[in-house]
Every structure is written in C-alpha cells, then in structure tokens.
Design a protein around this motif. Structure first.
Motif, short mmCIF file in Angstrom:
data_model
loop_
_atom_site.label_atom_id
_atom_site.label_comp_id
_atom_site.label_asym_id
_atom_site.label_seq_id
_atom_site.Cartn_x
_atom_site.Cartn_y
_atom_site.Cartn_z
N ASP A 128 39.68 42.12 34.44
CA ASP A 128 39.83 42.89 35.67
C ASP A 128 38.92 42.32 36.77
N GLU A 129 37.72 41.95 36.38
CA GLU A 129 36.74 41.43 37.35
C GLU A 129 37.15 40.09 37.94
N ILE A 130 37.92 39.31 37.20
CA ILE A 130 38.30 37.99 37.70
C ILE A 130 39.71 37.97 38.26
N GLY A 131 40.31 39.14 38.45
CA GLY A 131 41.53 39.22 39.24
C GLY A 131 42.84 39.45 38.55
N ALA A 132 42.85 39.64 37.24
CA ALA A 132 44.11 39.91 36.55
C ALA A 132 44.51 41.38 36.72
N SER A 133 45.79 41.63 36.81
CA SER A 133 46.29 43.00 36.71
C SER A 133 46.39 43.35 35.23
N ILE A 134 46.14 44.62 34.88
CA ILE A 134 46.17 45.03 33.48
C ILE A 134 46.96 46.33 33.35
N ILE A 135 47.90 46.35 32.43
CA ILE A 135 48.65 47.57 32.14
C ILE A 135 48.48 47.91 30.66
N LYS A 136 48.18 49.17 30.38
CA LYS A 136 48.02 49.60 29.00
C LYS A 136 48.47 51.05 28.86
N PRO A 137 49.12 51.38 27.74
CA PRO A 137 49.62 52.73 27.51
C PRO A 137 48.55 53.63 26.93
N ASP A 138 48.77 54.93 27.04
CA ASP A 138 47.90 55.91 26.40
C ASP A 138 48.39 56.23 24.99
#
Length: 267
Positions: free
Chosen positions: A54-64
C-alpha cells in the motif's frame, strides 16, 4: 455495507487477496461443523506479508468473508479449472483434508449458492473489473497480482511438499512476457520456484488476464512454510522477515514493469 475492502493506489498494479477473509455469517456458521469453523484453509496473514504494498502505490482488494462461504477464485459456472485433479467447489462442502464443512454433510443448495453469489461474489468481481478499467484508463495497461498462500503439504491437491513460490500465468496466456520476465529476473534463493506447475492460476488469473487488451494477470501461491508455524497456524516473524524482502522486490518489479501497450486498429 460492502463485503470487501479496497485501498486505491497510484500505480498500474492491483493486488487481490481472495482467500484472506475469515468472517462467516451467523446463519451459515450455525450449519457448520466445529472443524469448519476453524477455517484452517484460509490464506493466513497474506495482508501482513504484503503490508508494504500500500505504501509503495499498489491498489489492494481483499474480502471479509471466508472461502468456506464462497470461493472468490472459482467461476460461477462451477467448472473445475484443473481437469482430472481434485478441487473444492464454488461454495465448498469439504475442507482441504476432506472433512465435511456442514453438519448435515450435504452440499450447498443452488438457491443458497445463488444468494451467496449475489451477496459476496458479484460485488468483489465487479470491483475488480471497475478497478482494472480505471487503472487501464489512467496508465494504458493494468496488472493484477492474485496473492495466495497454502500449507506446504496438502495430499488432496498435490504429492509431497509444495515448492515455495508457485507462479501461475495460465501457461503464459494471462500476461505478457514482459510481466513474466520482470519476475524471472529476481533472485529467489534460497527459495524454490516453479511456473505453471500444480497451480497455473485460478479463475481470477484466467478471467481477467487479457494481454491483448492490456490487462495482465499473474498468480502467486506461496507456501506457508516460508512464513508460518504451519502446525499451529501462527505467524513466524523470523521466517517472515526473510521472505518479505523478496516479496517487496517482486511487487516493485511489477510496479515498474511497463508491458508494450497493444494498440488495435479501428475496424
């Protein structure tokens, strides 16, 4: 109320973590065995391993939601992506060690499967589609890394001990050689690495990987022995400290990868 979280980045890379969820709705949990409620087949601590992304610019998607409720890396058509090999269903009826997930030892009804698709599966995949479209509109291309982990020994799915880094590109169909080569240049020692072996990429890799339309997908199945005390399902900080620099180098390579943009002539 969403069933996933999305952290938007500033680069062409989206990281998907479809098997990290641990929540099970109470109405479903009431129908499950005690063994199933331990959710042992979770991709444990993947977000902790990739906390730098996240800090280096990637988008992140994760389910609950847990994969025991619905597997976001399966297609809704129910097709086995590994013909001839054992595989769990879209809404699994058994764990990786073949114990029943439900007290009545039955599979999930079609009506319930459709309900879970609408509530959990479709929103996650709609968001992936929209995010990749946004990234492509901004950069001209998009890359999705589908991040997984698994126990190093799962007799149901493979013999012996799994290699450490298991890369899948649907036998090269889901991404360009530029993306593949950006990873192959990395020194993964002392870890073992294989490409398109037992894990060639699941539904997400195969569905979204479309290099001819400037969307590139690649899957990593990481052996949990590289960062966990597997028998206890606990995070091993000493092991993780050794593998995380390689994961960071890997993510940075994808962030800096610039596949040739395919320009299609108007018909």
């Amino acid at each position: 109320m969403t069933c996933y979280s999305l952290s938007k980045g500033s680069t062409p890379l989206l990281i998907s973590m479809p098997h990290i969820g641990q929540k099970i709705p109470e109405t479903i949990a009431d129908l499950m065995t005690e063994e199933a409620l331990l959710i042992k087949d979770t991709d444990w601590y993947i977000d902790k391993l990739y906390e730098f992304a996240d800090e280096i610019g990637a988008s992140i998607i994760k389910p609950d939601t847990s994969r025991y409720v619905i597997d976001l890396n399966r297609g809704i058509d129910g097709i086995n992506l590994y013909p001839g090999a054992d595989s769990t269903e879209l809404c699994p009826s058994s764990t990786f060690n073949r114990t029943s997930i439900y007290l009545d030892k039955k599979s999930v009804s079609k009506e319930e499967v459709d309900k879970r698709i609408a509530e959990y599966w479709q929103p996650y995949h709609d968001q992936i589609t929209n995010t990749l479209a946004d990234i492509k509109a901004e950069f001209g291309f998009a890359i999705i890394l589908d991040a997984h982990s698994i126990l190093s020994t799962v007799p149901r799915f493979f013999e012996g001990q799994l290699p450490d880094f298991n890369w899948g590109t649907a036998n090269g169909a889901s991404c360009s050689t530029d993306v593949i080569n950006s990873i192959k240049k990395i020194d993964f020692s002392p870890y073992s690495v294989v490409w398109n072996d037992r894990f060639k990429g699941g539904y997400i890799t195969r569905e979204y990987g479309d290099p001819e339309n400037n969307i590139h997908a690649i899957q990593l199945e990481l052996s949990q022995r590289t960062y966990m005390n597997e028998s206890e399902f606990t995070f091993n900080e000493n092991l993780a400290m050794q593998v995380k620099p390689i994961l960071k180098t890997m993510v940075e390579a994808l962030l800096n990868c610039a596949p040739n943009i395919v320009v299609k002539e108007a018909s």
